[in-house]
Design a protein around this motif. Structure first.
Motif, PDB file in Angstrom:
ATOM      1  N   GLN A 241       0.851  -1.194   0.000  1.00 45.25           N
ATOM      2  CA  GLN A 241       0.000   0.000   0.000  1.00 45.25           C
ATOM      3  C   GLN A 241       0.884   1.241   0.000  1.00 45.25           C
ATOM      4  N   ALA A 242       0.354   2.308  -0.565  1.00 47.50           N
ATOM      5  CA  ALA A 242       1.083   3.575  -0.513  1.00 47.50           C
ATOM      6  C   ALA A 242       0.897   4.241   0.843  1.00 47.50           C
ATOM      7  N   VAL A 243      -0.301   4.058   1.438  1.00 48.58           N
ATOM      8  CA  VAL A 243      -0.591   4.640   2.747  1.00 48.58           C
ATOM      9  C   VAL A 243      -1.239   3.566   3.615  1.00 48.58           C
ATOM     10  N   TYR A 244      -0.707   3.397   4.816  1.00 47.27           N
ATOM     11  CA  TYR A 244      -1.281   2.478   5.806  1.00 47.27           C
ATOM     12  C   TYR A 244      -1.929   3.312   6.909  1.00 47.27           C
ATOM     13  N   SER A 245      -3.085   2.884   7.363  1.00 50.76           N
ATOM     14  CA  SER A 245      -3.775   3.589   8.447  1.00 50.76           C
ATOM     15  C   SER A 245      -3.802   2.700   9.690  1.00 50.76           C
ATOM     16  N   VAL A 246      -3.317   3.247  10.807  1.00 50.93           N
ATOM     17  CA  VAL A 246      -3.220   2.498  12.063  1.00 50.93           C
ATOM     18  C   VAL A 246      -3.821   3.349  13.183  1.00 50.93           C
ATOM     19  N   PRO A 328      15.509   4.130  -3.610  1.00 48.46           N
ATOM     20  CA  PRO A 328      14.614   3.972  -2.455  1.00 48.46           C
ATOM     21  C   PRO A 328      13.150   4.154  -2.843  1.00 48.46           C
ATOM     22  N   GLN A 329      12.284   3.447  -2.125  1.00 48.42           N
ATOM     23  CA  GLN A 329      10.842   3.567  -2.283  1.00 48.42           C
ATOM     24  C   GLN A 329      10.242   3.960  -0.924  1.00 48.42           C
ATOM     25  N   HIS A 330       9.093   4.663  -0.977  1.00 51.62           N
ATOM     26  CA  HIS A 330       8.526   5.204   0.257  1.00 51.62           C
ATOM     27  C   HIS A 330       7.069   4.788   0.436  1.00 51.62           C
ATOM     28  N   CYS A 331       6.632   4.815   1.696  1.00 50.00           N
ATOM     29  CA  CYS A 331       5.222   4.669   2.029  1.00 50.00           C
ATOM     30  C   CYS A 331       4.944   5.523   3.260  1.00 50.00           C
ATOM     31  N   ASP A 332       3.652   5.799   3.490  1.00 53.67           N
ATOM     32  CA  ASP A 332       3.242   6.599   4.651  1.00 53.67           C
ATOM     33  C   ASP A 332       2.376   5.767   5.582  1.00 53.67           C
ATOM     34  N   ILE A 333       2.540   6.015   6.880  1.00 54.83           N
ATOM     35  CA  ILE A 333       1.698   5.373   7.892  1.00 54.83           C
ATOM     36  C   ILE A 333       0.953   6.482   8.626  1.00 54.83           C
ATOM     37  N   LEU A 334      -0.367   6.479   8.511  1.00 47.40           N
ATOM     38  CA  LEU A 334      -1.194   7.450   9.223  1.00 47.40           C
ATOM     39  C   LEU A 334      -1.574   6.853  10.579  1.00 47.40           C
ATOM     40  N   LEU A 335      -1.027   7.447  11.641  1.00 50.00           N
ATOM     41  CA  LEU A 335      -1.278   6.972  12.993  1.00 50.00           C
ATOM     42  C   LEU A 335      -2.378   7.823  13.630  1.00 50.00           C
ATOM     43  N   ASN A 336      -3.509   7.162  13.883  1.00 54.38           N
ATOM     44  CA  ASN A 336      -4.633   7.837  14.540  1.00 54.38           C
ATOM     45  C   ASN A 336      -4.588   7.557  16.054  1.00 54.38           C
ATOM     46  N   VAL A 337      -4.607   8.611  16.848  1.00 57.62           N
ATOM     47  CA  VAL A 337      -4.542   8.476  18.303  1.00 57.62           C
ATOM     48  C   VAL A 337      -5.973   8.438  18.848  1.00 57.62           C
ATOM     49  N   ILE A 338      -6.271   7.405  19.632  1.00 62.04           N
ATOM     50  CA  ILE A 338      -7.587   7.221  20.223  1.00 62.04           C
ATOM     51  C   ILE A 338      -7.580   7.785  21.647  1.00 62.04           C
ATOM     52  N   ASP A 339      -8.591   8.551  21.916  1.00 59.10           N
ATOM     53  CA  ASP A 339      -8.664   9.187  23.232  1.00 59.10           C
ATOM     54  C   ASP A 339      -8.884   8.148  24.327  1.00 59.10           C
ATOM     55  N   ALA A 340      -8.228   8.355  25.436  1.00 56.29           N
ATOM     56  CA  ALA A 340      -8.421   7.515  26.618  1.00 56.29           C
ATOM     57  C   ALA A 340      -8.957   8.389  27.751  1.00 56.29           C
ATOM     58  N   ASN A 341      -9.682   7.787  28.710  1.00 56.01           N
ATOM     59  CA  ASN A 341     -10.260   8.532  29.830  1.00 56.01           C
ATOM     60  C   ASN A 341      -9.183   8.800  30.872  1.00 56.01           C
ATOM     61  N   ASP A 342      -8.288   9.713  30.488  1.00 58.82           N
ATOM     62  CA  ASP A 342      -7.143   9.976  31.348  1.00 58.82           C
ATOM     63  C   ASP A 342      -7.206  11.369  31.998  1.00 58.82           C
ATOM     64  N   ASN A 343      -8.356  12.043  31.872  1.00 57.69           N
ATOM     65  CA  ASN A 343      -8.493  13.368  32.480  1.00 57.69           C
ATOM     66  C   ASN A 343      -9.797  13.422  33.287  1.00 57.69           C
ATOM     67  N   ALA A 344      -9.756  13.933  34.600  1.00 64.15           N
ATOM     68  CA  ALA A 344     -10.953  14.096  35.459  1.00 64.15           C
ATOM     69  C   ALA A 344     -11.696  15.378  35.067  1.00 64.15           C
ATOM     70  N   PRO A 345     -13.068  15.411  35.275  1.00 64.64           N
ATOM     71  CA  PRO A 345     -13.826  16.641  34.980  1.00 64.64           C
ATOM     72  C   PRO A 345     -13.383  17.791  35.898  1.00 64.64           C
ATOM     73  N   GLU A 346     -13.390  18.976  35.353  1.00 61.44           N
ATOM     74  CA  GLU A 346     -13.047  20.163  36.129  1.00 61.44           C
ATOM     75  C   GLU A 346     -14.301  21.044  36.249  1.00 61.44           C
ATOM     76  N   VAL A 347     -14.693  21.465  37.501  1.00 62.33           N
ATOM     77  CA  VAL A 347     -15.854  22.332  37.769  1.00 62.33           C
ATOM     78  C   VAL A 347     -15.351  23.696  38.243  1.00 62.33           C
ATOM     79  N   SER A 348     -15.781  24.771  37.596  1.00 64.61           N
ATOM     80  CA  SER A 348     -15.375  26.133  37.972  1.00 64.61           C
ATOM     81  C   SER A 348     -16.586  26.883  38.532  1.00 64.61           C
ATOM     82  N   LEU A 349     -16.523  27.419  39.773  1.00 65.07           N
ATOM     83  CA  LEU A 349     -17.608  28.168  40.426  1.00 65.07           C
ATOM     84  C   LEU A 349     -17.211  29.644  40.531  1.00 65.07           C
ATOM     85  N   THR A 350     -18.166  30.519  40.165  1.00 66.85           N
ATOM     86  CA  THR A 350     -17.937  31.972  40.270  1.00 66.85           C
ATOM     87  C   THR A 350     -19.021  32.564  41.191  1.00 66.85           C
ATOM     88  N   SER A 351     -18.684  33.266  42.329  1.00 69.55           N
ATOM     89  CA  SER A 351     -19.653  33.818  43.303  1.00 69.55           C
ATOM     90  C   SER A 351     -19.798  35.343  43.123  1.00 69.55           C
TER      91      SER A 351
END
Length: 364
Positions: A241-246, A328-351
């Motif tokens: 393939q000319a382009v691989y998707s991972v 030389p011959q070339h190819c491209d690899i498209l690396l897609n990053v999948i989100d992981a639940n690695d961040n806690a919700p943040e709540v901001s209060l204004t009085s």
């Protein structure tokens, strides 16, 4: 043994005596083919000498002893010469055109010596043969049509038309035969390349060379010519393939396998061995993020992915073979990053503060 020595000495004395007194008669000549059966008739020496059978014993008719093996002997009772031992012309005279067995016939009372020649005629009892059962050649696949490759000539111990007369190459797709005339030393078969070879299509060619003599019946010999096609670096590495998707989650640890590339090169040996590298087209971020195994084609994670910083990466890989003039011959690899639940919700209060009167109506 003593009798042989006696007759040999007596024969030599006879020769000296005959030469001095001119008692040697004219030659008698017979012709017979080689390989006759034992006892086969050669010639009637009694008739050719003008003798009656009764005179033969009285005059002690005999063949004078010599140094050579006596292939032809005398039957005194019949007055004829016959084959006494197997006669192989090639063993007796080799490649010589003329093959003569000289005999000396002795008569006594009166003493006389008669020279007899027995000409041994060649028969086609040998087939052409090649020095080896196989001839091996190596020809580069970029050799131009018309290239010539001399082969070993066949040998036939027979002479004249019974020796090697023609060569022929059994039909094939790539080679034809040319016969180089060399006069007395014999013709030389030459293999001629008719069309361009391609090692990747056919790496070995087997052709059959025949040599035939001109005897009756015709005899022939053959040799296998095995041509190994030598590789040249005429093929490039090819990716599927000319382009691989991972896709990979951002929580993947360092050392995780992203992809294993497997380019193919139809050439042989170093010409078909491939080395993989990250090309110079990659960004500094990509070079810090991934590592390339140059031999296996594996790309592994060496840094840490962060979906929030970058959702995709483009990796460019170069593949080159180890042959000369490699491209030389070339190819491209498209690396897609999948989100992981690695961040806690943040709540901001204004009085904010504001005064409200105690008697304010509902809905104020």
């Amino acid at each position: 043994m003593r009798d042989n020595i006696y007759w040999l000495l007596k024969y030599r004395l006879f020769c000296c005596f005959f030469c001095s007194w001119d008692l040697v008669s004219g030659q008698i000549r017979y012709s017979i083919p080689e390989e006759l059966q034992l006892g086969a008739f050669v010639g009637n020496i009694a008739i050719d000498l003008g003798l009656d059978l009764k005179q033969l014993s009285a005059r002690s008719l005999r063949v004078a002893p010599g140094r050579r093996k006596r292939n032809v002997d005398l039957n005194l009772a019949k007055g004829v010469l016959f084959v006494n031992e197997r006669i192989d012309r090639e063993q007796l005279c080799g490649p010589s055109t003329d093959c003569i067995l000289p005999l000396n016939i002795v008569l006594e009372n009166p003493l006389s010596l008669h020279q007899v020649e027995v000409e041994i005629l060649d028969v086609n009892d040998n087939a052409p043969s090649f020095p080896k059962s196989q001839i091996r050649l190596e020809i580069s696949e970029n050799m131009a049509p018309g290239a010539r490759f001399p082969l070993e000539a066949a040998h036939d111990p027979d002479i004249g038309t019974n020796s090697v007369q023609t060569y022929q190459l059994l039909p094939n797709e790539y080679f034809i035969l040319d016969v180089q005339e060399r006069g007395r030393i014999g013709d030389l078969p030459v293999l001629v390349l008719q069309r361009t070879l391609d090692r990747e299509t056919t790496s070995t060619h087997d052709v059959t060379l025949l040599a035939e003599d001109g005897g009756l019946p015709v005899r022939s010999g053959e040799v296998q010519v095995i041509i190994r096609v030598k590789d040249v670096n005429d093929n490039l590495p090819v990716f599927s393939q000319a382009v691989y998707s991972v896709s990979m989650t951002e929580s993947a640890p360092a050392g995780s396998l992203i992809i294993k590339l497997n380019a193919t090169d139809l050439d042989d040996g170093p010409n078909g061995e491939i080395t993989y590298t990250l090309s110079s087209h990659n960004t500094a971020d990509v070079r810090e993020l991934v590592a390339m195994n140059s031999q296996t084609g594996e790309i592994r994670l060496k840094g840490h992915l962060d979906f929030e910083q970058s959702k995709t990466f483009m990796i460019n890989v170069q593949a080159i073979d180890n042959g000369p003039y490699a491209i030389p011959q070339h190819c491209d690899i498209l690396l897609n990053v999948i989100d992981a639940n690695d961040n806690a919700p943040e709540v901001s209060l204004t009085s904010m503060s504001s005064a409200v009167a105690e008697n304010s109506p509902n809905g104020t």
